[in-house]
Design a protein around this motif. Structure first.
Motif, PDB file in Angstrom:
ATOM      1  N   THR A 320      34.989  35.080  40.004  1.00 34.98           N
ATOM      2  CA  THR A 320      36.273  34.977  40.696  1.00 34.98           C
ATOM      3  C   THR A 320      36.100  34.046  41.893  1.00 34.98           C
ATOM      4  OG1 THR A 320      35.978  36.768  42.299  1.00 34.98           O
ATOM      5  CG2 THR A 320      36.716  37.387  40.077  1.00 34.98           C
ATOM      6  N   TYR A 321      37.225  33.729  42.529  1.00 35.46           N
ATOM      7  CA  TYR A 321      37.196  32.909  43.739  1.00 35.46           C
ATOM      8  C   TYR A 321      37.280  33.748  45.002  1.00 35.46           C
ATOM      9  CZ  TYR A 321      38.578  29.401  40.239  1.00 35.46           C
ATOM     10  OH  TYR A 321      38.646  28.603  39.123  1.00 35.46           O
ATOM     11  N   ASP A 322      37.142  35.056  44.861  1.00 35.79           N
ATOM     12  CA  ASP A 322      37.360  35.958  45.984  1.00 35.79           C
ATOM     13  C   ASP A 322      36.461  35.634  47.177  1.00 35.79           C
ATOM     14  OD1 ASP A 322      39.289  37.246  44.528  1.00 35.79           O
ATOM     15  OD2 ASP A 322      38.002  38.912  43.902  1.00 35.79           O
ATOM     16  N   ALA A 323      35.207  35.301  46.911  1.00 36.08           N
ATOM     17  CA  ALA A 323      34.279  35.005  48.010  1.00 36.08           C
ATOM     18  C   ALA A 323      34.747  33.793  48.811  1.00 36.08           C
ATOM     19  CB  ALA A 323      32.871  34.783  47.463  1.00 36.08           C
ATOM     20  N   LEU A 324      35.331  32.810  48.135  1.00 34.52           N
ATOM     21  CA  LEU A 324      35.837  31.634  48.835  1.00 34.52           C
ATOM     22  C   LEU A 324      37.052  31.979  49.682  1.00 34.52           C
ATOM     23  CD1 LEU A 324      35.575  28.985  45.980  1.00 34.52           C
ATOM     24  CD2 LEU A 324      34.137  29.110  48.023  1.00 34.52           C
ATOM     25  N   LEU A 325      37.886  32.870  49.170  1.00 36.86           N
ATOM     26  CA  LEU A 325      39.100  33.246  49.893  1.00 36.86           C
ATOM     27  C   LEU A 325      38.776  34.051  51.146  1.00 36.86           C
ATOM     28  CD1 LEU A 325      41.282  34.232  46.814  1.00 36.86           C
ATOM     29  CD2 LEU A 325      41.511  32.184  48.214  1.00 36.86           C
ATOM     30  N   LYS A 326      37.635  34.733  51.148  1.00 40.25           N
ATOM     31  CA  LYS A 326      37.261  35.542  52.301  1.00 40.25           C
ATOM     32  C   LYS A 326      36.488  34.761  53.354  1.00 40.25           C
ATOM     33  CE  LYS A 326      36.958  39.753  49.496  1.00 40.25           C
ATOM     34  NZ  LYS A 326      36.035  40.806  48.942  1.00 40.25           N
ATOM     35  N   SER A 327      36.004  33.588  52.961  1.00 42.53           N
ATOM     36  CA  SER A 327      35.161  32.817  53.900  1.00 42.53           C
ATOM     37  C   SER A 327      36.001  32.094  54.949  1.00 42.53           C
ATOM     38  CB  SER A 327      34.330  31.795  53.121  1.00 42.53           C
ATOM     39  OG  SER A 327      35.163  30.890  52.430  1.00 42.53           O
TER      40      SER A 327
END
Length: 327
Positions: A320-327
């Motif tokens: 998923t892209y979740d880690a990018l969205l949280k950074s």
């Protein structure tokens, strides 16, 4: 194998013309595609064709059946493309090619940015068609180029049978758009950075994909799709790698002042395409983002991911892209 498929497809196309020379189609029309701009010109694009009015036309239903969806999808390909039709727009004129495609290069006005629209006419048409194009803002920090299948929309292209089932039996309402992809593209877009889409999907699906994008809230952007003609030469030469790299080259050439973020997945060997792009265009790619649509990543993709890392280009790979969205 590809050559034999091309020969078979070309033969089928010739046979249909012989066996059904009087097939009934509706009036000719322009199928509009989103255009783009270069530093000096605006490129508007489309296709002149006619459709079968009696095929794929079923009443709208809240819960369409698989058969209804299949007929609707089939209708998108049941068209008659018109060759050598004159198309005019803003004082410029061209003619369609053997499969009905055309593009026109229009003068670019000063200090006009965002989406612009032009009325275009063709010989035999009663009313103009509105062709739109994106003119990126001079305030853009970078551009975004994204794949579509399994990057933004779940199609499972890594499995032939699943891909065919999803593609032929789904509707614009039923297609799954990844919510994290919508959020990622919106975050990167930041209300000013232009977004472009490249895909192996055929041009016949341009309007269908645009409807999916609109329903999901995906940022609108010019699409660079695949010519699915029955020409033997085109089928042989238009493979996934060459088509996608050519599209990316076109986008980068049209926006020479921008660096780009490339978004893709590990299901269609985007890592290799993006690595080759980095090598061909030094200092133009600022980051690569890859979704892993299934847990295991093939050896080939791992090889090209490692090669991207060796270039020093930042790369993210995840389910998923979740880690990018949280950074």
């Amino acid at each position: 194998m590809i050559g034999r498929i091309a020969e078979f497809a070309a033969a089928c196309g010739r046979a249909l013309k012989v066996l059904h020379p009087k097939r009934t189609f509706g009036p000719a029309e322009i199928d509009p595609y989103f255009g783009y701009s270069t530093p000096d010109e605006i490129v508007v694009r489309g296709r002149v064709l006619s459709r079968r009015p009696d095929k794929g036309k079923t009443p709208a239903k809240l819960s369409p059946t698989i058969w209804t969806n299949f007929k609707s999808m089939a209708a998108l390909f049941n068209t008659r493309e018109l060759e050598n039709v004159s198309v005019r727009c803003e004082g410029q004129e061209t003619v369609t090619d053997e499969e009905g495609y055309f593009s026109l290069n229009l003068p670019k006005p000063d200090d006009v940015y965002g989406w612009v629209s032009f009325d275009c006419y063709f010989n035999g048409g009663d009313a103009p068609a509105a062709l739109t194009a994106l003119l990126p803002s001079p305030n853009a920090d970078f551009g975004i180029i994204s794949d579509i299948d399994d990057t933004l929309i779940k199609t499972e292209t890594w499995s032939l049978l699943r891909n065919l089932w999803n593609s032929l039996t789904g509707s614009a309402e039923s297609r799954l758009v990844f919510s994290d992809a919508v959020a990622l593209v919106e975050m990167l877009h930041d209300e000013v950075n232009p977004v472009f889409y490249v895909s192996s999907s055929p041009w016949n699906l341009h309007a269908f994909l645009s409807e999916i994008f609109d329903r999901a809230g995906l940022i609108r952007g010019p699409k660079f799709l695949r010519d699915l003609g029955v020409s033997k030469q085109k089928l042989v030469n238009e493979n996934h790698h060459s088509r996608k790299t050519r599209s990316i080259d076109t986008i980068l050439a049209a926006n020479p002042s921008l660096t780009f973020i490339l978004i893709g997945d590990t299901g269609q060997h985007d890592a290799r395409v993006y690595h080759d792009t980095i090598k061909r265009h030094p200092n133009r790619i600022r980051q690569v983002i890859l979704r892993a649509p299934h847990r295991s990543i093939g050896r080939s993709d791992l090889h090209w991911i490692e090669n991207i890392m060796e270039t020093g280009t930042p790369i993210f790979v995840g389910e998923t892209y979740d880690a990018l969205l949280k950074s």
